[in-house]
Design an enzyme around this catalytic site. Structure first.
Site, mmCIF file in Angstrom:
data_model
loop_
_atom_site.group_PDB
_atom_site.id
_atom_site.type_symbol
_atom_site.label_atom_id
_atom_site.label_comp_id
_atom_site.label_asym_id
_atom_site.label_seq_id
_atom_site.Cartn_x
_atom_site.Cartn_y
_atom_site.Cartn_z
ATOM 1 N N HIS A 135 58.596 -16.067 38.433
ATOM 2 C CA HIS A 135 58.300 -16.981 39.540
ATOM 3 C C HIS A 135 58.970 -18.302 39.174
ATOM 4 C CE1 HIS A 135 54.667 -14.384 39.358
ATOM 5 N NE2 HIS A 135 54.609 -14.534 40.674
ATOM 6 N N ASP A 138 57.105 -20.297 36.646
ATOM 7 C CA ASP A 138 56.996 -19.756 35.279
ATOM 8 C C ASP A 138 58.082 -20.355 34.403
ATOM 9 O OD1 ASP A 138 55.217 -17.918 36.400
ATOM 10 O OD2 ASP A 138 56.732 -16.341 36.554
ATOM 11 N N GLU A 145 55.497 -6.939 48.081
ATOM 12 C CA GLU A 145 54.628 -6.275 47.094
ATOM 13 C C GLU A 145 53.224 -6.176 47.672
ATOM 14 O OE1 GLU A 145 54.984 -7.750 43.051
ATOM 15 O OE2 GLU A 145 52.870 -7.318 42.711
ATOM 16 N N ASP A 201 56.170 -2.529 39.897
ATOM 17 C CA ASP A 201 55.474 -3.342 38.909
ATOM 18 C C ASP A 201 54.631 -2.381 38.081
ATOM 19 O OD1 ASP A 201 56.643 -5.698 39.530
ATOM 20 O OD2 ASP A 201 54.795 -6.755 40.068
ATOM 21 N N ASP A 255 42.227 -6.795 39.351
ATOM 22 C CA ASP A 255 43.599 -6.530 38.927
ATOM 23 C C ASP A 255 43.720 -6.859 37.435
ATOM 24 O OD1 ASP A 255 46.272 -5.986 39.278
ATOM 25 O OD2 ASP A 255 46.762 -7.925 40.156
ATOM 26 N N ASP A 290 45.806 -5.717 35.254
ATOM 27 C CA ASP A 290 47.202 -5.818 34.788
ATOM 28 C C ASP A 290 47.378 -5.355 33.338
ATOM 29 O OD1 ASP A 290 48.245 -6.732 37.163
ATOM 30 O OD2 ASP A 290 48.268 -8.842 36.589
#
Ligand code: XUL
Ligand code: CO
Length: 438
Positions: free
Chosen positions: A100, A103, A231, A295, A306, A308
């Site tokens: 992003h 980031d 997404e 992803d 989520d 992850d």
């Protein structure tokens, strides 16, 4: 180049008997399988936000993993993160990364300052990419973290927020093009709502489509040749995310005339949050001609959010890679580890172990998917299951020549359906286990 992880060696393939935790057992990047090296089939990517930024903060506590990279100066920090991600990619034989905008460079006091910071960091990144032979799988804009986006970005009730988001995405596409990105992702961060008591759903959806249209058209104008991806995710952070799942997004894209220029980035944990399997979402994208990128992560079925996590479930990775093979493999997409080591796994060794685990799980899954295809029993079973469409009335249904009157005459003369063959689910599950474990 500065070295940040002297304790981490270059991770090599040592084969399945290896007990070295800093080695691959199934991922051999340069092994040629099915016509090309494994690294080209799997196209792994490091996710900047998790691997370089997230330090384990949760609702109950602050960071456990120090990711300050030895500085408190924001731009120095951003530069160090850039050096560090290339070192990690080299050590792990990972060719791609995803980010992003926020980031890679900290947000400034104004949009202009944020943009200048992005220019500085992407200049450095362009050099590092060239020096290390690395590529950008996709870029995106973080239009959800800053408080200005508390009611959404393209779906905010505040037109100033819409304008700001459009400008931010414009810049994010520009830097993606500058770095030769293969893709650009739209994840609908806070594009959704909490209650209809305060929401004009129709206006929000139309605005969201408009934002996608003007920003994606701008990208094409400045020479973006890669793929745009949406997404899907059903919830979190909002209660009702508009991009609920693959089917919802495909319907939305069709309605707004956007399906020609958009594919899907399917995330495993988002699929399960939507009440689907990862494989279902991939298949839905594929059969609609919208399969793009992945992803790669996994959720915890006992938790409703989520998480992850790095993917280590071989059934999941196998069935995922089977879908990728059925889709003809990746073109511009790849496997981005949108995943983080657990809060308690707070060292760089853990981050490396986590990537090795995910890469090996996908490498093994890929090998297994090829084995399933070579074996052929599952494919043959599915083909035979639809054999009634290869002749007689079935053939006429399939070539669309049977009229409703003809179908009625056929049914009347039949009286009732005489046979219905078993779906043999348990037999097939056992065939799958046999292929995987024998
Ligand atoms: C959030 C998520 C994002 C997108 C990119 O759940 O998956 O990180 O992948 O914005
Ligand atoms: Co994601």
């Amino acid at each position: 180049m500065k070295e940040f992880f002297p304790e981490i060696p270059i991770i090599k393939y040592e084969g399945k008997k290896s007990e070295n935790p800093l080695a691959f057992r199934f991922y051999d990047p340069d092994e040629v399988i099915a016509g090309k090296p494994m690294r080209e089939h799997l196209k792994f990517a490091v996710a900047y936000w998790h691997t370089m930024c997230a330090g384990g903060t949760d609702m109950f506590g602050v960071d456990t993993h120090d990711k300050t990279f030895g500085t408190s100066d924001p731009m120095e920090h951003a530069k160090n993160k850039a050096y560090a991600i290339f070192e990690l990619m080299n050590k792990l034989s990972i060719d791609y990364f995803c980010f992003h905008d926020r980031d890679i460079a900290p947000e400034g006091r104004t949009l202009a300052e944020s943009n200048e910071r992005l220019d500085v960091i992407t200049d450095l990144m362009a050099e590092l990419m060239k020096e290390n032979g690395k590529k950008l799988l996709w870029g995106t804009a973080n239009c959800f973290g800053n408080p200005r986006y508390m009611h959404g970005a393209g779906t905010s009730p505040n037109a100033d927020v819409f304008a700001f988001a459009a400008a931010q995405i414009k810049k994010a596409i520009e830097i993606t093009v500058k770095l030769g990105g293969n893709g650009y992702v739209y994840w609908g961060g806070r594009e959704g709502y909490e209650t209809l008591l305060n929401t004009d759903m129709g206006l929000e959806l139309d605005n969201m489509a408009h934002l996608l249209r003007i920003t994606s058209e701008y990208g094409r104008k400045i020479g973006f040749k890669g793929d745009y991806y949406i997404e899907p995710k059903p919830k979190e952070p909002t209660k009702h995310q508009y991009d609920f799942d693959a089917a919802t997004v495909i319907g939305f894209l069709n309605k707004h005339g956007l399906s020609k220029d958009f594919k899907l980035n399917i995330e495993a944990n988002h699929a399960t949050l939507a009440g689907h399997t990862f494989q279902h979402e991939l298949a839905m994208a594929r059969v609609n001609g919208a399969f793009g990128s992945i992803d790669a992560n996994i959720g915890d079925m006992l938790l409703g959010w989520d998480t992850d996590q790095f993917p280590t479930n071989i059934y999941d990775t196998t069935l995922c890679m089977l879908e990728v093979l059925k889709a003809g493999g990746f073109t511009n997409g790849g496997l981005n580890f949108d995943a983080k080591a657990r809060r308690g796994s707070n060292t760089w060794e853990d981050t490396v172990y986590a990537h090795i685990a995910g890469m090996d799980a996908f490498a093994l899954g890929f090998r297994m998917a090829l084995k399933i295809m070579d074996d052929g029993r599952l494919d043959t079973f599915v083909k035979n299951r639809y054999a009634s469409y290869s002749e007689g009335i079935g053939k006429k249904i399939l070539d669309r020549s049977a009229t409703i009157e003809e179908l009625e005459a056929y049914a009347l003369q039949m009286g009732d359906v005489k046979t219905n063959t078993s779906g043999r689910q348990e037999y097939l599950e056992n065939v799958l286990n046999g292929i995987l474990f024998c």
